[in-house]
Design an enzyme around this catalytic site. Structure first.
Site, short mmCIF file in Angstrom:
data_model
loop_
_atom_site.label_atom_id
_atom_site.label_comp_id
_atom_site.label_asym_id
_atom_site.label_seq_id
_atom_site.Cartn_x
_atom_site.Cartn_y
_atom_site.Cartn_z
N HIS A 1 0.55 -1.16 -0.22
CA HIS A 1 -0.19 0.19 0.08
C HIS A 1 0.90 1.37 0.23
CE1 HIS A 1 -2.87 2.51 1.19
NE2 HIS A 1 -3.48 2.21 0.52
N GLU B 1 -4.03 3.02 -7.06
CA GLU B 1 -4.54 4.23 -6.54
C GLU B 1 -3.06 5.33 -6.28
OE1 GLU B 1 -6.06 3.10 -2.69
OE2 GLU B 1 -4.62 1.89 -2.44
O1 G3P Z 1 -6.72 1.61 0.59
C1 G3P Z 1 -7.50 2.73 0.22
C2 G3P Z 1 -6.58 4.30 -0.02
O2 G3P Z 1 -5.46 4.66 0.30
C3 G3P Z 1 -7.83 5.04 -0.30
O3 G3P Z 1 -7.94 6.19 0.66
O4 G3P Z 1 -9.15 8.00 1.64
O5 G3P Z 1 -8.60 8.30 -0.66
O6 G3P Z 1 -10.51 6.37 0.20
P1 G3P Z 1 -9.47 7.02 0.62
#
Ligand code: G3P
Length: 220
Positions: A92, A139
């Site tokens: 992550h 992400e």
């Molecule tokens: O693991 C999920 C994350 O990193 C995304 O976070 O708060 O943008 O949904 P968020």
């Protein structure tokens, strides 16, 4: 068609740690949906969550590629499994590891145990795809915790990752995350070819998490 996946990463948010994690898990378990809901919890909370919400899938946020022995402070996969974990996140953005460590972890996990390797962009997704994890979540770090979903801010990151990963191994499920907040974001992710989403603050910072959970699955 496989059920769309919605993974809620608890991180160390107050609303999703300790007793609060158990309460959130119970709420997640009560959502009436055909989607697959998963909670990625602190390793400390996996056992209690598995007891409080036995029908909810619970994953670790990180595991170390170690066995029994002299590994102070590491998170042992076999204990996570014994306590009820059925999967884990890996690499992550907030818990990066060398690529080789993801590979080592994959080598010791039992068949059927989920591993969702996180990538910042299509290039990292491509590198991870060569390790053949069950799932990859893309992400962009700059959008994590923000108010704009990756599916709106930069949809091509999602579609490009899906294309690159599927070209290498069509069996790998691709998720996307960062800024995902509602059912429209989930719908957009699925339209871009993702199998689901990975999110945190949309649920963990919500005043009414159950309403957000219901909204997330509303277009599935
Ligand atoms: O693991 C999920 C994350 O990193 C995304 O976070 O708060 O943008 O949904 P968020």
């Amino acid at each position: 068609m496989v059920a769309p996946l919605i993974v809620i990463n608890c991180k160390t948010y107050a609303s999703a740690s300790g007793m609060a994690a158990e309460a959130l898990a119970v709420q997640m378990q009560s959502v009436d949906t055909s989607a697959r809901l998963v909670m990625a919890a602190s390793a400390l909370d996996i056992g209690p969550i598995a007891s409080s919400a036995p029908d909810l899938e619970v994953w670790a946020q990180h595991l170390d590629p170690v066995g029994h022995g002299s590994n102070t402070g590491r998170i042992l996969p076999s204990t996570a499994i014994e306590r009820g974990a059925t999967g884990t996140l890996a690499n992550h953005a907030e818990r990066k590891v060398p690529l080789g460590q993801v590979d080592e972890l994959l080598a010791i996990l039992p068949p059927g145990f989920e591993l969702c390797a996180c990538a910042a962009d299509p290039k990292e997704a491509e590198a991870l795809a060569h390790l053949a994890p069950p799932m990859i979540a893309v992400e962009p770090p700059q959008l994590i915790g923000g108010d704009i979903s990756v599916t709106t801010a930069d949809p091509s990151i999602v579609s490009d990752s899906v294309e690159i990963v599927k070209k290498i191994d069509s069996g790998i499920e691709v998720l996307c995350g960062a800024g995902v907040k509602n059912g429209a974001d989930v719908e957009a992710a699925l339209e871009l070819g993702a199998s689901g989403v990975l999110l945190a603050s949309g649920v963990t910072k919500a005043t009414d998490p159950k309403a957000v959970l219901n909204d997330l699955v509303s277009r599935i």
